[in-house]
Write an enzyme that holds these catalytic residues in place. Structure first.
Site, PDB file in Angstrom:
ATOM      1  N   ASP A  98       0.863  -1.181   0.000  1.00 21.77           N
ATOM      2  CA  ASP A  98       0.000   0.000   0.000  1.00 21.77           C
ATOM      3  C   ASP A  98       0.903   1.235   0.000  1.00 21.77           C
ATOM      4  O   ASP A  98       2.116   1.137   0.241  1.00 21.77           O
ATOM      5  CB  ASP A  98      -0.898  -0.040   1.234  1.00 21.77           C
ATOM      6  CG  ASP A  98      -1.803   1.165   1.320  1.00 21.77           C
ATOM      7  OD1 ASP A  98      -2.319   1.594   0.277  1.00 21.77           O
ATOM      8  OD2 ASP A  98      -1.994   1.681   2.435  1.00 21.77           O
ATOM      9  N   ASP A 502      -1.314  -1.013   6.117  1.00 20.88           N
ATOM     10  CA  ASP A 502      -1.526  -0.486   7.470  1.00 20.88           C
ATOM     11  C   ASP A 502      -2.984  -0.284   7.829  1.00 20.88           C
ATOM     12  O   ASP A 502      -3.299  -0.003   8.985  1.00 20.88           O
ATOM     13  CB  ASP A 502      -0.808   0.862   7.617  1.00 20.88           C
ATOM     14  CG  ASP A 502      -1.522   1.975   6.859  1.00 20.88           C
ATOM     15  OD1 ASP A 502      -1.800   1.768   5.659  1.00 20.88           O
ATOM     16  OD2 ASP A 502      -1.811   3.024   7.466  1.00 20.88           O
ATOM     17  N   ASP A 506      -6.476  -2.704   3.436  1.00 18.42           N
ATOM     18  CA  ASP A 506      -5.371  -3.560   3.000  1.00 18.42           C
ATOM     19  C   ASP A 506      -5.531  -5.008   3.463  1.00 18.42           C
ATOM     20  O   ASP A 506      -4.737  -5.866   3.083  1.00 18.42           O
ATOM     21  CB  ASP A 506      -4.030  -3.023   3.522  1.00 18.42           C
ATOM     22  CG  ASP A 506      -3.748  -1.612   3.042  1.00 18.42           C
ATOM     23  OD1 ASP A 506      -4.002  -1.342   1.852  1.00 18.42           O
ATOM     24  OD2 ASP A 506      -3.292  -0.788   3.850  1.00 18.42           O
TER      25      ASP A 506
END
Length: 803
Positions: A98, A502, A506
């Site tokens: 990400d 995080d 995700d």
């Protein structure tokens, strides 16, 4: 078993065995099969499962204890939520990452905005500046909490001028700041420890917008399920304004926007909406006049690497609202397909809006990210950045962290692909070129719309071009698309994949990859809880993979190979005795030795190797990350290497069994007969010592713990043999095994035989290692030799990617 059955058919010369009278030859063959199945089960190291689990648990504990992955900012270290994937950390070939909160800090700072066709924001300023003029009233810095000033570096004198002077600019700014202060899910609460007010919300972007509005005088005062109260500047001084909260249309990854429907003090119903430009701009009214100018500003913001959001509003007629509200209530209480019905209901009201403005928020890179990515790329790890941001923002961040270089770039975005057929044609031509030019690496940039085509119509092209892609940038991707990309690469290429993120969006990607890494950031702990391992910052990923992961892979592979080797060296002695005794099924070693060989005599040294072994220092690995490629290619645990270890165990079992049998065929010098069990104990001694000395050749790093473990293994053999004989004396006083240990220890031939067998067994291993390291060294061996040179150059990389 077949030989034993055939042998028993003509056994008149073996009359003392009385085989034919007790059973038929076929029955004896079945008995022989079962007997040898039991005798040779020691070739399969059952204890290996326990050994690997112990080693992996210890490795997981060391991950938690590793001070080099301790985050001072978070006050936490790395965490291992599983111990089953330690060796795969040393074999990763694809990383899916990400952007926001993973590569960047996820600490949003309001930098610029576009309101009413005017771009605001120039140079950053200090939060210590006073006083601040907002509208027609002067708001002193002391009247605002520090938490309301610390998340922006916005400065533009004309913003305050326009906000102060009556006119169209002031009305536009008033509406913009009102939407920032009202359209959110942020809660303002008082910290019981410091006594200061703090903002809490699901999104750092929302908090940044609310704090910026507060900095300009539009301050959130209170929020409950039914109303939102803000403080706004006025000529007579700040006043409180309460908006009645009618509906909250929450954000999700598919909608990419959130809205609130409120009743203002003037009794009119307003819809305030904010979200990605791709969804807001398509829902604007045709009469909106600021769209084109704001789009230009959005492109400028994105090229600067800033995160952009569009804010819009509309006035909802009373009658229209009541009709829609009935549909909304039905959707909210639906039992089946509730999410879809709620989304469809929201679509009906989020239309014909007018653009209020656009915000530009900076999310800076974390420390050490460019250095970590450089190391991972040098280690032949392909990195895919999957983000929901605009293409320009994603490209800017990718350039900043070193994901993009001068390699050829394939771009599949709105500017290059008008249709799915055009995207397919671009990929096919690029694949033909790459297949023709071996070794060429490219960079791939894909946006959300083109990615949807790729996943739905031609995923095979995406998987075919993936091995040639040094780095891939995917923008405007949804969480589901992220997971689909991981699944395609994992299924088609068969490589070890790792996903790192995080936030809650995700989680699908993290769960789809072989290894999931969670980063504890500003968006909560959802990603951490769904992950296999968690770290405090992205830069620690390089340490976790290149240093810890590589060590763990090497250690687990060595433990596996050694366990099979020593069991073959031990268990095949039964087979050689069977050849000499017509496969009668007589065990060569007694039950005590068979039961304790793996448990006591040879277990501790290899466990220490599995936990502590280190072929290269971490400084050397970080200076030469290319050494990681050996794990990706599984060089340590290839089948050829496995059969080489099995062959060495088979070879060593021959002198271990045959030489003592030949040496002790005659009686001992003191007149006692050596006997079968005496020869067996000599072979057992040779096998225990040889297997333990093999550790000296296997281990790349030895300490006093290894020496003590080797000595303890040999000592435990003699101690347990002595205890076993004492047990026989007490319970079976006529057993032929009684007194063997004393006769062996007092016999010089015993010691000479043990030394001879050990030298013959170990010498080929020693020669093979010497020849391979001197004349056919691999990259790791060359680096290890370089480490032994005087005055090696110090490394500074560990201080960059580790604590």
């Amino acid at each position: 078993a077949l030989y034993y059955g055939l042998f028993s058919r003509d056994s008149s010369q073996w009359w003392f065995l009385d085989m034919t009278k007790s059973s038929s030859p076929s029955t004896l063959g079945v008995y022989g099969f079962i007997t040898w199945l039991i005798l040779l089960n020691t070739l399969i190291p059952i204890s290996l499962y326990v050994s690997i689990e112990l080693v992996k648990v210890a490795q997981a504990i060391f991950i938690r204890w590793d001070i080099n992955m301790y985050s001072d900012e978070r006050g936490t270290g790395a965490q291992a939520r599983t111990s089953n994937l330690n060796e795969e950390l040393g074999q990763v070939q694809y990383i899916f990452s990400d952007k926001t909160g993973t590569l960047t800090r996820n600490q949003m700072e309001f930098i610029k905005c576009s309101v009413g066709g005017v771009c605001y924001g120039t140079n950053p300023i200090s939060v210590d500046e006073t006083p601040r003029v907002v509208g027609a009233c002067s708001v002193e810095t002391s009247s605002l909490e520090l938490s309301e000033l610390e998340t922006h570096r916005f400065s533009d004198p004309k913003f305050d001028v326009h906000l102060k002077e009556p006119g169209a600019e002031r009305d536009a700014l008033h509406q913009f700041l009102t939407v920032c202060a009202v359209c959110h899910t942020v809660v303002r609460s008082k910290d019981p420890v410091t006594g200061k007010y703090v903002y809490q919300g699901a999104s750092p972007d929302e908090i940044a917008l609310v704090k910026f509005a507060a900095y300009k005088g539009y301050r959130l005062i209170d929020r409950d399920p039914f109303s939102i109260t803000i403080e706004v500047p006025d000529t007579a001084g700040p006043k409180h304004v309460t908006y009645k909260l009618l509906n909250l249309l929450e954000f999700d990854s598919n909608r990419k926007r959130m809205s609130v429907i409120v009743r203002a003090p003037d009794d009119r119903i307003y819809l305030f909406c904010k979200g990605a430009d791709s969804v807001i701009l398509s829902r604007l009214a045709q009469t909106d006049t600021t769209r084109d100018v704001v789009c230009q500003h959005l492109s400028e913001f994105a090229r600067s690497g800033l995160r952009t959001l569009c804010l819009s509003s509309s006035v909802i007629p009373e009658k229209e609202y009541h009709v829609w509200h009935e549909l909304w209530k039905v959707a909210e209480v639906a039992i089946q397909n509730r999410d879809e019905k709620v989304a469809r209901a929201a679509e009906l009201i989020e239309k014909e809006m007018f653009l209020v403005g656009a915000s530009a928020i900076e999310d800076r890179l974390q420390d050490g990210v460019p250095e970590a990515i450089s190391l991972l790329l040098r280690a032949n790890i392909n990195i895919w950045m999957l983000t929901g941001d605009k293409e320009e923002t994603a490209m800017n961040i990718a350039n900043s962290c070193g994901l993009l270089d001068s390699s050829k770039m394939i771009t599949l975005t709105e500017s290059t692909t008008e249709s799915a057929q055009k995207a397919e044609l671009i990929l096919e031509k690029a694949l033909e070129t790459l297949e023709a030019s071996e070794g060429t690496k490219v960079q791939l940039v894909v946006d959300g719309r083109t990615l949807e085509w790729c996943l739905a119509m031609f995923p095979y092209l995406l998987s075919a071009i993936a091995p040639y892609a040094r780095s891939v940038i995917v923008c405007r991707a949804t969480p589901l698309q992220k997971a689909e990309i991981v699944n395609i690469v994992k299924a088609s290429l068969g490589k070890i994949t790792l996903a790192v993120g995080d936030g809650a969006n995700d989680v699908p990607m993290i769960q789809a990859a072989h290894i999931g890494i969670g980063i504890e950031g500003e968006e909560g702990c959802q990603a951490v809880r769904a992950s296999d391992y968690s770290i405090g910052q992205f830069r620690f990923l390089a340490w976790l993979l290149l240093v810890q992961g590589r060590w763990y892979y090497s250690r687990i592979a060595t433990l596996f190979l050694y366990s099979f080797y020593k069991n073959y060296a031990f268990g095949l002695c039964h087979l050689w005795l069977g050849i000499m005794s017509s496969f009668s099924g007589q065990a060569y070693f007694n039950d005590m030795i068979v039961s304790t060989f793996n448990l006591f005599f040879t277990s501790l040294p290899i466990l220490l190797v599995g936990v502590f072994d280190r072929d290269l220092k971490h400084q050397t690995v970080l200076d030469n990350p290319e050494v990681y490629i050996a794990g990706q290619q599984n060089r340590i645990f290839k089948m050829r290497r496995f059969w080489l270890w099995v062959f060495m165990g088979t070879f060593q079992s021959v002198p271990i069994m045959v030489i003592p049998t030949i040496v002790f065929q005659q009686s001992l010098k003191d007149g006692h007969m050596s006997g079968f069990w005496f020869v067996s104990m000599v072979s057992a001694t040779c096998c225990v010592i040889t297997a333990n000395l093999k550790i000296v050749l296997v281990a790349n790093w030895l300490s006093w713990l290894h020496v003590a473990a080797l000595a303890l293994g040999v000592f435990s053999f003699y101690l347990i043999t002595f205890v076993y004989e004492e047990f026989l004396v007490s319970n079976y006083p006529n057993d032929p095994q009684i007194g063997i240990l004393a006769k062996a220890l007092s016999n010089p031939t015993y010691w000479l035989t043990v030394m001879l067998v050990v030298v013959i067994a170990i010498l080929p291993d020693l020669l093979i290692r010497a020849v391979s390291e001197l004349y056919f060294p691999d990259f790791a061996t060359k680096l290890r030799h370089r480490e032994n040179l005087p005055n090696p150059q110090p490394s500074h990389r560990s201080s960059i990617i580790a604590r």
